[in-house]
Write a protein that holds these residues in place. Structure first.
Motif, mmCIF file in Angstrom:
data_model
loop_
_atom_site.group_PDB
_atom_site.id
_atom_site.type_symbol
_atom_site.label_atom_id
_atom_site.label_comp_id
_atom_site.label_asym_id
_atom_site.label_seq_id
_atom_site.Cartn_x
_atom_site.Cartn_y
_atom_site.Cartn_z
ATOM 1 N N SER A 93 0.839 -1.199 0.000
ATOM 2 C CA SER A 93 0.000 0.000 0.000
ATOM 3 C C SER A 93 0.874 1.249 0.000
ATOM 4 C CB SER A 93 -0.955 0.000 1.207
ATOM 5 O OG SER A 93 -0.240 0.252 2.388
ATOM 6 N N HIS A 94 1.988 1.162 0.745
ATOM 7 C CA HIS A 94 2.916 2.299 0.735
ATOM 8 C C HIS A 94 3.468 2.566 -0.648
ATOM 9 C CE1 HIS A 94 4.145 2.910 5.194
ATOM 10 N NE2 HIS A 94 3.183 3.715 4.812
ATOM 11 N N SER A 95 3.901 1.480 -1.275
ATOM 12 C CA SER A 95 4.566 1.679 -2.566
ATOM 13 C C SER A 95 3.568 2.157 -3.617
ATOM 14 C CB SER A 95 5.294 0.410 -3.011
ATOM 15 O OG SER A 95 4.361 -0.533 -3.465
ATOM 16 N N THR A 96 2.312 1.641 -3.543
ATOM 17 C CA THR A 96 1.346 2.148 -4.530
ATOM 18 C C THR A 96 1.051 3.617 -4.287
ATOM 19 O OG1 THR A 96 -0.282 1.025 -3.170
ATOM 20 C CG2 THR A 96 0.069 0.140 -5.389
ATOM 21 N N SER A 97 0.917 3.962 -3.002
ATOM 22 C CA SER A 97 0.613 5.370 -2.742
ATOM 23 C C SER A 97 1.814 6.236 -3.127
ATOM 24 C CB SER A 97 0.223 5.579 -1.279
ATOM 25 O OG SER A 97 1.357 5.746 -0.474
ATOM 26 N N LEU A 98 3.007 5.697 -2.883
ATOM 27 C CA LEU A 98 4.206 6.445 -3.284
ATOM 28 C C LEU A 98 4.269 6.606 -4.792
ATOM 29 C CD1 LEU A 98 7.212 5.356 -1.054
ATOM 30 C CD2 LEU A 98 6.317 7.650 -1.459
ATOM 31 N N ALA A 99 3.940 5.509 -5.462
ATOM 32 C CA ALA A 99 3.984 5.549 -6.927
ATOM 33 C C ALA A 99 2.995 6.582 -7.458
ATOM 34 C CB ALA A 99 3.683 4.175 -7.506
ATOM 35 N N THR A 100 1.801 6.613 -6.812
ATOM 36 C CA THR A 100 0.805 7.600 -7.233
ATOM 37 C C THR A 100 1.333 9.008 -6.987
ATOM 38 O OG1 THR A 100 -0.693 6.040 -6.163
ATOM 39 C CG2 THR A 100 -1.680 7.958 -7.211
ATOM 40 N N GLN A 101 1.845 9.169 -5.759
ATOM 41 C CA GLN A 101 2.377 10.490 -5.431
ATOM 42 C C GLN A 101 3.448 10.909 -6.429
ATOM 43 O OE1 GLN A 101 3.851 10.920 -1.472
ATOM 44 N NE2 GLN A 101 1.955 10.155 -0.566
ATOM 45 N N LEU A 102 4.325 9.943 -6.720
ATOM 46 C CA LEU A 102 5.445 10.244 -7.601
ATOM 47 C C LEU A 102 4.967 10.638 -8.987
ATOM 48 C CD1 LEU A 102 8.504 10.228 -7.237
ATOM 49 C CD2 LEU A 102 8.538 8.035 -8.439
ATOM 50 N N SER A 103 3.955 9.864 -9.465
ATOM 51 C CA SER A 103 3.493 10.169 -10.824
ATOM 52 C C SER A 103 2.775 11.516 -10.847
ATOM 53 C CB SER A 103 2.595 9.053 -11.363
ATOM 54 O OG SER A 103 1.392 9.024 -10.644
ATOM 55 N N VAL A 104 2.039 11.781 -9.745
ATOM 56 C CA VAL A 104 1.385 13.088 -9.664
ATOM 57 C C VAL A 104 2.445 14.187 -9.645
ATOM 58 C CG1 VAL A 104 0.078 14.622 -8.158
ATOM 59 C CG2 VAL A 104 -0.699 12.280 -8.505
ATOM 60 N N PHE A 105 3.444 13.948 -8.794
ATOM 61 C CA PHE A 105 4.508 14.937 -8.677
ATOM 62 C C PHE A 105 5.225 15.150 -10.006
ATOM 63 C CE2 PHE A 105 9.052 15.623 -8.046
ATOM 64 C CZ PHE A 105 9.003 16.895 -7.501
ATOM 65 N N ARG A 106 5.492 14.021 -10.647
ATOM 66 C CA ARG A 106 6.193 14.073 -11.919
ATOM 67 C C ARG A 106 5.424 14.894 -12.947
ATOM 68 N NH1 ARG A 106 10.522 10.903 -14.149
ATOM 69 N NH2 ARG A 106 10.041 11.125 -16.329
ATOM 70 N N SER A 107 4.099 14.609 -12.977
ATOM 71 C CA SER A 107 3.317 15.321 -13.988
ATOM 72 C C SER A 107 3.230 16.807 -13.636
ATOM 73 C CB SER A 107 1.927 14.693 -14.131
ATOM 74 O OG SER A 107 1.162 14.957 -12.981
ATOM 75 N N LEU A 108 3.187 17.063 -12.306
ATOM 76 C CA LEU A 108 3.153 18.469 -11.904
ATOM 77 C C LEU A 108 4.448 19.179 -12.267
ATOM 78 C CD1 LEU A 108 1.366 18.427 -8.429
ATOM 79 C CD2 LEU A 108 0.585 19.498 -10.561
ATOM 80 N N LEU A 109 5.534 18.476 -11.975
ATOM 81 C CA LEU A 109 6.845 19.053 -12.279
ATOM 82 C C LEU A 109 6.986 19.277 -13.779
ATOM 83 C CD1 LEU A 109 9.475 19.875 -10.881
ATOM 84 C CD2 LEU A 109 10.372 17.605 -11.383
ATOM 85 N N GLN A 110 6.458 18.274 -14.505
ATOM 86 C CA GLN A 110 6.507 18.371 -15.959
ATOM 87 C C GLN A 110 5.712 19.578 -16.446
ATOM 88 O OE1 GLN A 110 5.579 14.667 -17.688
ATOM 89 N NE2 GLN A 110 6.190 15.282 -19.748
ATOM 90 N N GLN A 111 4.516 19.695 -15.843
ATOM 91 C CA GLN A 111 3.654 20.814 -16.196
ATOM 92 C C GLN A 111 4.370 22.130 -15.910
ATOM 93 O OE1 GLN A 111 -0.042 20.887 -14.026
ATOM 94 N NE2 GLN A 111 -1.075 19.997 -15.796
ATOM 95 N N PHE A 112 4.925 22.161 -14.700
ATOM 96 C CA PHE A 112 5.640 23.363 -14.262
ATOM 97 C C PHE A 112 6.777 23.691 -15.220
ATOM 98 C CE2 PHE A 112 9.069 25.360 -11.924
ATOM 99 C CZ PHE A 112 8.413 26.407 -11.312
#
Lengths: 260, 199
Positions: A31-50
């Motif tokens: 559950s940690h790793s899935t939530s981390l993966a989600t966070q990471l992908s969200v972060f990544r897309s945000l960073l990408q957007q930024f």
């Protein structure tokens, strides 16, 4: 006394509990790793957007660029690290190359080429050791008017990009100045001390070192001679005592002149 | 090497190289010119080479700026070219000669009249380039097949904007003889009243 059972059943019970712990641990991990993966992908897309929205700023505004780089490194993303080795089918370039279509990356690669040019052109006069500021000034002076400003930070980052090439380019801090070294040569502590002393007035002399560093004459003379033979100091014999000048000072003097 | 003046890293009475820029009318000396060791022969070979190259480019741009075609060593070492009076440093005659010798090897200078001469041509443009420049000017101003005196070529107002205006007569001869060899010009007349016709 222990409240644990003492019969044979105690073995079964402990096996059972450890198995339960293990499953629970596994559950937590997934559950940690899935939530981390989600966070990471969200972060990544945000960073990408930024990065995409601000691509122009990153390219043209040195402060912005430095801040962005600092932000990336603060969260443990090395924007310049090449991911081509570990990357998937689309992982051709570095993180920034993927994000920005290569523009920021190219910026640093182009800059790195200029740094190499400057180091090569001045190697004879400074023994392959040149201040970051001097490199920047030289590069800026050859760029057309109104082109994007570059900072010392950019230069250092550009030098970083040269690392994967296994080149001899590295940075070196002596005193309060950062240098780029383009020949694989180590400075010993005495030589570093002399260079540091030379930053103050632009030059040193044997007796200056004797007085200020409390060195015996032979030690001062040896350190200076070594640096002279490496082209890292220039001698001026037209004075009472020979003065040994740092070639970096050539550029600084001109700077003051052009400002004044 | 020994001296009895009080050396101190922080001694305030030491003057740094002049930091004020030269006025607009004078030749803008490069940064190296304000670097004291520039005027001392460097003992390390690579440093020396870098130094010679810096001097070579300084002399070329200095001569270009002042339109000096022939550089007399004796005069030059007394001039600001080889003598930074603000800094109190100067290039010795031997060192200056070595720089010119270095330039000769690079094809950028030539002794006038013999190897031991102390007057040097400084080729900020070599005769070939001068020849080309003159031919181009004649072309541009449509003066082919007209006769010009050598005096007109270098001293008249028509060439005021040209780099070869005021050119040394000996150099002019050199440049023209290149054009003559190529069949692009013909020089005739006596010593003082020579004329040239371009084809």
């Amino acid at each position: 006394m222990s409240r644990k059972g003492v019969g044979l059943a105690a073995f079964d019970r402990s096996r059972l509990t450890s198995a339960q712990y293990a499953t629970h641990g596994n559950n937590l991990r997934t559950s940690h790793s899935t939530s981390l993966a989600t966070q990471l992908s969200v972060f990544r897309s945000l960073l990408q957007q930024f990065a995409q929205t601000h691509a122009k700023d990153i390219r043209s505004n040195p402060t912005f660029r430095a801040e962005f780089a600092r932000m990336c490194s603060a969260i443990g993303v090395d924007p310049l690290a090449s991911s081509s080795g570990a990357g998937g089918k689309d992982g051709g370039g570095s993180f920034w190359a993927q994000l920005l279509g290569g523009s920021v990356n190219d910026f640093y690669f182009e800059l790195a080429v200029r740094v190499v040019e400057v180091c090569g052109a001045t190697r004879e006069e400074n023994g392959g050791l040149i201040g970051v500021k001097e490199v920047r000034d030289r590069i800026m002076s050859t760029r057309p008017e109104g082109s994007a400003e570059i900072t010392d930070d950019d230069i250092l980052r550009a030098v970083e990009t040269l690392k994967p090439l296994g080149s001899s380019y590295s940075t070196l801090k002596v005193g309060h100045k950062t240098y780029i070294r383009s020949v694989p040569k180590e400075l010993n502590t005495d030589q570093s001390a002399v260079l540091e002393a030379a930053q103050v007035l632009g030059y040193v002399s044997v007796s200056m070192l004797m007085v200020n560093l409390r060195w015996p004459r032979a030690r001062a003379a040896t350190a200076i001679d070594d640096l002279v033979s490496e082209s890292m100091l220039w001698v001026d014999k037209q004075c009472d005592e020979y003065e040994y000048w740092s070639p970096g000072f050539m550029l600084e003097v001109q700077d003051e002149g052009s400002l004044g | 090497m020994t001296s009895n003046h009080d050396p101190s890293i922080l001694s305030p009475d030491r003057t740094l190289p002049p930091s004020n820029p030269p006025s607009q009318k004078t030749f803008p000396f490069p940064r190296d010119y304000h670097f004291p060791p520039y005027f001392t022969r460097q003992p390390t070979l690579t440093t020396r080479h870098a130094q010679l190259q810096k001097w070579s480019s300084l002399i070329l741009s200095y001569c270009r700026y002042h339109k000096i075609w022939k550089l007399s060593l004796a005069d030059a070492i007394e001039s600001d070219l080889f003598w930074n009076k603000k800094l109190g440093k100067r290039l010795s005659r031997e060192d200056a000669r070595e720089v010119l010798e270095f330039m000769r090897k690079e094809g950028r200078s030539e002794a006038v009249g013999g190897k031991d001469g102390s007057v040097f041509w400084v080729w900020w443009r070599d005769p070939e380039e001068w020849a080309g420049l003159i031919a181009d000017w004649v072309d541009d101003t449509a003066q082919k097949n007209t006769v010009l005196t050598l005096y007109e070529l270098t001293e008249s107002e028509a060439t005021l904007s040209q780099d070869f205006h005021g050119m040394d007569p000996d150099l002019l001869q050199k440049a023209l003889s290149i054009l003559v060899k190529r069949g692009k010009a013909q020089v005739f007349g006596q010593e003082d009243q020579q004329g040239v016709k371009f084809f």
